[in-house]
Design an enzyme around this catalytic site. Structure first.
Site, PDB file in Angstrom:
ATOM      1  N   LYS A   1     -28.617  54.486 -30.354  1.00 55.53           N
ATOM      2  CA  LYS A   1     -27.091  53.983 -29.974  1.00 55.53           C
ATOM      3  C   LYS A   1     -27.294  53.977 -28.238  1.00 55.53           C
ATOM      4  CE  LYS A   1     -22.265  54.283 -30.685  1.00 55.53           C
ATOM      5  NZ  LYS A   1     -21.277  55.027 -31.676  1.00 55.53           N
TER       6      LYS A   1
ATOM      7  N   SER B   1     -18.138  51.993 -33.846  1.00 51.40           N
ATOM      8  CA  SER B   1     -18.983  51.401 -32.831  1.00 51.40           C
ATOM      9  C   SER B   1     -20.360  51.490 -32.891  1.00 51.40           C
ATOM     10  CB  SER B   1     -18.370  52.256 -31.567  1.00 51.40           C
ATOM     11  OG  SER B   1     -18.764  53.718 -31.515  1.00 51.40           O
TER      12      SER B   1
ATOM     13  N   SER C   1     -17.053  55.915 -36.547  1.00 54.33           N
ATOM     14  CA  SER C   1     -18.038  55.025 -35.692  1.00 54.33           C
ATOM     15  C   SER C   1     -19.207  55.200 -36.465  1.00 54.33           C
ATOM     16  CB  SER C   1     -17.959  55.190 -34.296  1.00 54.33           C
ATOM     17  OG  SER C   1     -17.010  54.865 -33.630  1.00 54.33           O
TER      18      SER C   1
END
Lengths: 462, 64
Positions: free
Chosen positions: A79, A154, A178
């Site tokens: 990420k 996210s 997330s």
């Protein structure tokens, strides 16, 4: 054979048996990433040079009989809020478009030390909160089960890349859900470990008293394989707990016989009414646990709205503290969704924040009391299947509730696994939460469920 | 939709945060402040004056 296998466990077996070279796996992952990028936008950038260099080193260890373990030679990605040395780390934001760290984040370092091969940096919601956004330098990731649908967030790129079989695992971060939210909407496994067990050094913060780094993969077993090397004290992270790293692998096949599983039905029936498929997924998981010998009973916690109120206010105040200076000087460089959410955050006073922290403690006491009656809690992970990308509320999290805050507030471990499919063949997920530091038990239960239910074997056609 | 924050209070707090909004942005954001106010009310309760301020957070291991 050179195609990437479905799981890390299988990849590790084939690499250890010298059936395939890590270089072949990594080339296959890079080729699939490039082929699917126009559809999924899972990556912000690929790092083929670094990947092939690391893959060749893994191949040399393979040939020398010196593999470092089950992650050696396995393609992964990170990420883009986890810093990577010499590779831009942008948080999917114009503000950090040219930010090139000098050092890898601790989690990146630890996976690299275990031999995992980084093939690129993954899309996220801007600064791990504001999405899906279409006014950033990169588009939002799309759901492999239906690219017109939302991935959740996210950790959007990680969920998309894992579900699409581009990489076998990736990092996520979970502040209010997330990891677990996108894992549910993309039909994969995503583990939020106990707060403090995984170092956050080198991770761009959202809300430091909640932020947790964890693995996302196709299965709970793969999450365990990815989590193990991340565990252990890191003095460079003030939240890192100075205690021996737990073993989350050796008891993985222990099953759930004799365990007490509490089902939080009121979350999806009363507090945040869910779709029929989500409700069916929770019931299905409860039945599977019962069939495997667990004692399954109803559990009750305070209403979801209470967790959301405390969770949102804590996150808002801490996020505003992180972004305050940039909001004053570079407000228009943020995407519209995040900057407007951050304006709301600026309305939260210190007294609101402390009241929310006090409420957090009371809510955590309620969870702890429930967990004297139950070894594990089972509940929905998202209220519905993935919505169309254009149908996500701008102020999600304050206009709408989420099902994941309770275990962020408490810091306890929780995993999402796929528990079936609903409208349009879209996946639904359930959460399994355990007591703090009982990460191994959570993974063991999730592994047992997957073995009996088998939903993790279904893959999107791409 | 709960009642939003009064315009003057909203404008004051946004100014205090050092943020400049267009009128359209201000109205859109103020429109959801009712939810925020509900959250703020929700976390307040009558607590003893010596209640632990809970500014430090740490998970507790079972049995400890």
């Amino acid at each position: 054979m050179s195609a990437l296998p479905g799981t890390i466990a299988e990849a590790a077996r084939r690499i250890a048996a010298r059936e395939v070279s890590p270089v072949e796996f990594v080339r296959a992952a890079l080729a699939r990433a490039e082929a699917l990028q126009p559809v999924l936008h899972a990556f912000l950038r690929l790092t083929p040079e670094r990947a092939l260099e690391e893959a060749r080193a893994a191949e040399a260890r393979q040939m020398a009989g010196a593999l470092r373990g089950p992650l050696d030679g396995v393609p992964v990605a990170h990420k883009d809020i986890l810093e990577t040395a010499g590779i831009p780390t942008t948080a999917h934001s114009r503000l950090l478009e040219h930010h090139v760290p000098r050092r890898d984040a601790a989690a990146v370092e630890r996976w690299a030390a275990a031999g995992a091969v980084t093939i690129g940096k993954l899309a996220t919601h801007e600064f791990a909160w504001g999405g899906p956004s279409f006014d950033l330098p990169w588009p939002p990731a799309r759901n492999p089960w239906d690219p017109s649908r939302f991935t959740g967030g996210s950790s959007s790129g990680t969920a998309a890349a894992v579900a699409a079989g581009i990489v076998l695992g990736g990092t996520g971060s979970d502040t209010g859900g997330s990891i677990r939210g996108p894992a549910a909407l993309c039909g994969i496994a995503g583990m939020k470990p106990t707060f403090g067990l995984v170092s956050r050094r080198g991770v761009i913060p959202l809300a430091p008293s909640l932020d947790t780094v964890g693995p996302m993969a196709r299965t709970a077993e793969d999450c365990a394989l990815l989590l193990q090397p991340l565990l252990g004290h890191d003095p460079a992270d003030p939240s890192s707990l100075d205690r021996p790293a737990p073993d989350v692998l050796s008891g993985l096949a222990g099953g759930v016989a004799g365990l007490r599983v509490g089902v939080l039905r009121h979350f999806h029936e009363r507090d945040l009414p869910a779709t029929g498929a989500v409700a069916a997924g929770v019931e299905h998981a409860a039945e599977v646990f019962a069939s495997l010998g667990a004692t399954v009973r109803e559990a009750e916690l305070p209403a979801l709205s209470a967790f959301n109120a405390a969770g949102w206010l804590v996150m808002a105040a801490e996020a505003f503290a992180v972004h305050e200076a940039w909001l004053r000087t570079r407000f228009r460089d943020y995407g519209e969704i995040l900057r407007e959410r951050l304006v709301l955050c600026g309305l939260v006073s210190a007294a609101d924040y402390l009241a929310a922290q006090r409420r957090r403690r009371e809510l955590n006491a309620a969870i702890a009391a429930a967990m004297q009656e139950h070894d594990l809690l089972l509940c929905a992970a998202a209220p519905a299947e993935a919505p169309p990308l254009g149908a996500v509320p701008r102020f999600a999290g304050i206009e709408t509730l989420n099902l994941t805050y309770p275990f962020n507030l408490s810091g306890q471990p929780a995993i999402t696994v796929c528990a079936g499919f609903g409208e349009g063949g879209l996946p639904v997920g359930v959460q399994i939460a355990g007591r703090p530091f009982e990460d191994a038990l959570v993974l063991r239960a999730a592994h047992a469920f997957e073995g009996a239910a088998g939903w993790h074997r279904r893959r999107p056609v791409m | 939709m709960p009642d939003p924050m009064p315009e003057e209070e909203f404008a004051l707090l946004v100014t205090r945060a050092g943020i400049r909004l267009t009128a359209e942005e201000a109205e859109r954001i103020r429109g959801v402040t009712g939810h925020l106010l509900a959250y703020m009310r929700s976390v307040r309760a009558d607590r003893p004056l010596d209640a632990e301020p809970a500014t430090i957070f740490r998970p507790v291991e079972p049995g400890r």
